[in-house]
Design an enzyme around this catalytic site. Structure first.
Site, PDB file in Angstrom:
ATOM      1  N   GLU A 217      -0.999 -10.508   2.109  1.00  0.00           N
ATOM      2  CA  GLU A 217      -1.693  -9.878   0.981  1.00  0.00           C
ATOM      3  C   GLU A 217      -0.639  -9.149   0.158  1.00  0.00           C
ATOM      4  OE1 GLU A 217      -4.829 -10.185   0.154  1.00  0.00           O
ATOM      5  OE2 GLU A 217      -5.627 -11.178   1.930  1.00  0.00           O
ATOM      6  N   CYS A 251      -2.733  -2.600  -5.917  1.00  0.00           N
ATOM      7  CA  CYS A 251      -2.213  -3.975  -6.037  1.00  0.00           C
ATOM      8  C   CYS A 251      -2.950  -4.763  -7.105  1.00  0.00           C
ATOM      9  CB  CYS A 251      -2.294  -4.687  -4.695  1.00  0.00           C
ATOM     10  SG  CYS A 251      -3.966  -4.754  -4.042  1.00  0.00           S
TER      11      CYS A 251
END
Ligand code: NAD
Length: 463
Positions: A217, A251
């Site tokens: 991720e 993010c």
């Protein structure tokens, strides 16, 4: 202080212990999974204050942000998993072709074994407990390694997990590079890593030694395309929410905005107004606005502003790890601000002559984790969807897509591989074993020698 190899022996011992516990089968049952998920939820509810305090200590997160994006978010992920667990664990039937009849075919989800979860510092609770929910739901033993850059959250997780969860199956290893390096030497059945690209390569290399599958991720520069045909007030509010939550250290925050040159001044003016409406004149003393995780990251961010056209903000305070919500207009494409992921409260605005050119701009760069497009023009929306590639897209909003557990979350290309959230997390930490059960009451001789041309002709028709 250096950690010696001998000091790290406990890591190998603990992983081996989990591995042998997994073999006892204790984590496979529905009851074990359910109990652990309920315990995890209980921990988040009973220890809510402690979590909010740790998040305030590490990142000055306001109570509102800390609850919505970490404690509440993870709790709803647990609740969704509890509600769906029986269904996810069921065999998944598929049809059987004529050639294999009579038979039943299905996929049987089974736990992978002992898994490693390595988290990042920006959402230090959600990013380790979210994957843990999926690992438990799938019936695995798990080691979690919180980020050392959010030490209060790391220490709290290390203290609470053994108090609430089955220590035979789940453990927390705290530490930095030495501990993670040692962990990566161990044999795991899956590794889920959240963080930057550089370390992702280290993780993937180490995993290759044991042929361990990985979910990565990662991040990258997520673009936000703002069309002329949009509701500017709503667009700007949503961009601010998405960009300046956690002081830009998200993010899936928009890394930069793409907008037509003719619209830029109006857009900047609206940003200025709305920022003031949301955070007031004195942002620094507003407790709704977070802090940069450490001085090193603040220095990195401030350096991005060198020789740039700063049109909003720019003020910083190293001691307080504060950087104002900052907007830069038309940064050079080859400046560090446009080459690296910002991961902080600076929003570059890149102007184009025609909004269609934004597609080309995006496609010339690495595939981003998220792409946002604000438009009321469905043709343009379709064009963006069909001609760009990104892990996730949200049309007319920011990271709202993350609130839907039915949408798998993950990157593509440089922004990562694999998914989690909801059933996709369960599937990531499961092996979907294929099973075919054949009947024995008939046994046509078609496949057995002697092979004749008649048999071959029949088989050709059947296959
Ligand atoms: P970080 O510094 O917390 O590192 C992540 C983890 O890697 C930590 O647990 C750390 O201990 C470990 N680590 C660091 N150096 C290591 C080494 N040399 N060997 C082994 N392990 C090591 O986090 P970061 O890398 O600064 O994270 C920021 C990045 O993460 C950004 O790119 C951001 O976009 C991305 N991110 C992605 C997601 C997502 O869900 N896709 C979420 C959050 C952050």
């Amino acid at each position: 202080m250096q950690t010696s190899a001998a000091d790290l022996n406990y890591i190998c011992e603990r992983v081996n212990h989990l591995r042998s516990h997994f073999n006892s089968g204790g984590t496979r049952t529905y009851q074990w999974r359910l109990t652990q998920l309920n315990q995890l939820k209980k921990m988040l509810i009973e220890q809510e204050k402690a979590f909010l305090q740790a998040l305030s200590q590490d990142l000055a997160k306001s109570e509102y942000e800390a609850w919505t994006s970490e404690v509440g978010f993870t709790t709803s992920e647990i609740e969704h998993s509890i509600r769906s667990l029986k269904k996810w664990m069921r065999p998944r039937k598929v049809s059987t072709p004529l050639v294999a009849q009579p038979a039943k075919s299905y996929q049987l989800p089974e736990p992978l074994g002992t898994v490693l979860i390595i988290g990042a510092w920006n959402y230090p609770i959600q990013l380790v407990l979210g994957p843990l929910v999926a690992a438990i739901a799938a019936g695995n033993c798990a080691v979690i390694k919180p980020s050392e850059l959010s030490p209060a959250c790391s220490a709290l997780i290390a203290k609470l997990i053994p108090e609430y969860l089955d220590s035979e199956a789940i453990c927390v290893i705290e530490g930095a590079v030495a501990e993670t390096t040692e962990l990566l030497k161990q044999k795991f059945d899956h590794i889920m890593y959240t963080g930057g690209e550089g370390v992702a390569k280290i993780v993937m290399r180490a995993a290759a030694e044991n042929l361990t599958p990985v979910t990565l991720e990662l991040g990258g520069k997520s673009p936000c395309i703002v069309d002329n045909n949009t509701n500017l007030g709503v667009t700007v509010s949503r961009i601010i929410w998405n960009k300046w939550m956690n002081a830009g250290q998200t993010c899936v925050a928009p890394d930069y905005v793409l907008i037509e040159k003719s619209q830029a001044d109006k857009f900047v003016a609206k940003l200025k107004d709305k920022l003031q409406e949301f955070y007031g004149q004195d942002v620094k003393s507003n407790s709704d606005y977070g802090r940069i995780v450490n001085k090193r990251h603040l220095i990195r961010l401030v350096a991005y502003l060198d020789n740039q056209n700063v049109v909003i903000g720019g003020e910083h305070d190293l001691e307080q790890k504060y950087l104002a919500p900052t907007v830069v207009l038309d940064p050079p494409a080859d400046s560090p601000l446009m080459l690296e992921e910002v991961f902080g409260p600076i929003l570059p605005i890149v102007t184009v002559e025609n909004i269609e050119q934004s597609i080309e701009f995006v496609n010339h760069r690495a595939k981003p984790l998220a792409l946002y497009v604000y438009t009321n023009n469905s043709q343009f929306e379709q064009k963006v969807l069909n001609t760009t590639s990104s892990g996730n897209v949200c049309v007319n909003d920011g990271m709202m897509f993350m609130t839907n557990p039915n949408l798998p979350f993950g990157g593509v290309g440089n922004s990562g591989m694999g998914h989690y959230h909801g059933q996709s997390g369960f599937d990531t930490f499961s092996h979907l074993k294929t099973v075919m059960k054949r009947a024995t009451f008939i046994d046509p001789t078609l496949r057995y020698p002697p092979f004749t041309s008649t048999k071959l002709n029949i088989v050709k028709k059947l296959l």
